[in-house]
Design an enzyme around this catalytic site. Structure first.
Site: not given
Ligand code: DOR
Length: 431
Positions: A63, A306
């Site tokens: 992200h 992630d």
């Molecule tokens: O822990 C997470 N954070 N899992 C997700 O699926 C989304 C992500 C986020 O965008 O912060």
């Protein structure tokens, strides 16, 4: 003619089953030769001093928050954290603001990344508009703009008929659908794994069944449509079992796992550290063991970070109010090297799951040191110890449970397109 010669390395290239002492000669951004004792005339020389040399790691689940939430991360800071962590290529999730559900956003990310990021960046586009799970995106146009996969990550497409159509259309675009598999009704307001730890903490639980049910549903839909389903951050033994059975049946399902789900259990939340609030939640020891076994067997194809940056003011609140996610680009390699030391993965299989397999899952260039391949490489000292401090890192955010921890395994240097972009003593060389 720009040449870079990396000497005295232990070369690990799963694409060619290579694990041997060698030099590596790079010319004009491409791999020219792997052999011992190569001549260094006219080349910049980097002595690996026995460190591992591997194709650059590829994180297909990051992200990066740009556009829209640049106070958490942007393409420059995320791309810099990536190369410091040994990643030369990232696929970034669509939950930006605006959502990457329109070719203009996809193109914006690609243009900005080209200018700002030392790592290569590949956008993952949303499967449905605004990640609402209702109206499909214009998949062909997004693919043409440069999307490498479709995902509503963070949100599950709860309407099964919409999910079916998404899988059908993804085949026309020729790319996988990546699913965050979680029944949001069953999860409800759960913030930690449902079980004894949740009870002791007095926090609402999120049962393993919320993930298991959705993985099972999506596998049925993959069988119905023939599409390539990729399960994001699998966290449960039951989920892994469904994936194993589906693969045995020949269904096109692949999967990934994060360093935190491989190395931490829900016990890590006992101190209410909000950086341990992640989605899916950290699970129990039996789940962790099942994930490790599935990774070793190749039932889980890839390790992904992630990396989910959030600002300190957002995380420094009570556990239930904190947004889920932890950063991981700068710690993923050191944290998962624990699995090599414990004999779960050989060094070659470790590299396969961080580089060669992620490249093939999303049909990306890279993941190999074959002659003529892009010269994206990482040099890694698997034994160097260091203390991680997120405040000293390159990410804009600090939400990591590993701050203050002694880690073993350090990225020595990262090369993208033949250029040294990061060196552990010299820092970031090209932004
Ligand atoms: O822990 C997470 N954070 N899992 C997700 O699926 C989304 C992500 C986020 O965008 O912060």
């Amino acid at each position: 003619m720009a040449r870079l010669l990396i000497r005295n390395a232990r070369v690990l290239d799963p694409s060619q089953e290579i694990d041997r002492e060698s030099d590596c000669l790079i010319e004009d951004g491409r791999i020219l030769e792997l052999a011992p004792g190569l001549p260094g005339e006219g080349a910049e020389i980097l002595d690996a001093e026995g460190a591992w040399l591997a194709p650059g790691f590829i994180d297909i689940h990051t992200h990066l928050r740009e556009p829209g939430q640049e106070y958490k991360e942007d393409l420059a800071s995320g791309g810099t954290a990536a190369v410091a962590g040994g990643f030369t290529q990232l696929a970034c999730m669509a939950n930006t603001d605006p959502v990457n559900d329109d070719p203009s956003v996809t193109k914006y990310i690609l243009d900005r990344a080209e200018k700002d990021s030392p790592a290569r960046i590949r956008p993952i586009a949303a499967a449905t508009r605004r990640l609402e799970g209702k109206v499909m995106t214009e998949m062909m146009a997004l693919r043409e703009a440069g999307a490498v996969a479709f995902s509503d990550d963070g949100a599950t497409i709860m309407d099964t008929s919409v999910m079916r159509r998404v899988l059908e259309y993804s085949q026309l675009a020729g790319v996988p659908v990546i699913v965050h598999a979680e029944d949001c009704h069953l999860r409800a307001n759960g913030v930690v794994n449902e079980g004894p730890v949740a009870t002791r903490l007095g926090l609402p639980g999120n049962p393993a069944a919320a993930e298991e049910i959705m993985i099972a549903r999506d596998i049925r839909l993959a069988r119905l449509t023939g599409a390539h389903l990729h399960v994001a951050h699998v966290s449960t033994a039951g989920g892994v079992e469904s994936i194993r059975q589906a693969r045995d049946e020949g269904i096109r399902v692949t999967a990934e796992v994060t360093p935190h789900h491989l190395t931490l259990t829900d016990e890590a939340t006992m101190g209410f550290d909000t950086s341990t609030r992640v989605a899916p939640p950290l699970r129990g020891a039996a789940d962790v063991a099942a994930l490790r076994q599935a990774l070793a067997e190749g039932v889980i194809d890839a390790i992904v970070t992630d990396h989910a940056p959030h600002a300190s003011y957002e995380k420094e609140v009570e556990f239930t109010a904190a947004p889920p996610g932890m950063i991981g680009l700068e710690t993923a390699v050191a944290v998962t090297l624990e699995l090599v030391r414990e004999g779960v993965l050989s060094p070659l299989e470790f590299v396969r799951r961080l580089s060669t397999n992620p490249a093939s899952l999303l049909a990306l260039e890279g993941g190999t040191l074959r002659k003529g391949a892009p010269a994206d490489v990482v040099l890694l000292d698997p034994d160097r110890e260091w203390t991680y401090d997120a405040a000293q890192g390159f990410s804009k955010s600090r939400n990591s449970p590993w701050t203050g921890r002694r880690l073993r395994g350090r990225v020595v240097a990262t090369v993208v397109a033949g250029r040294l972009v990061y060196h552990h003593e010299r820092g970031v060389l090209i932004r």
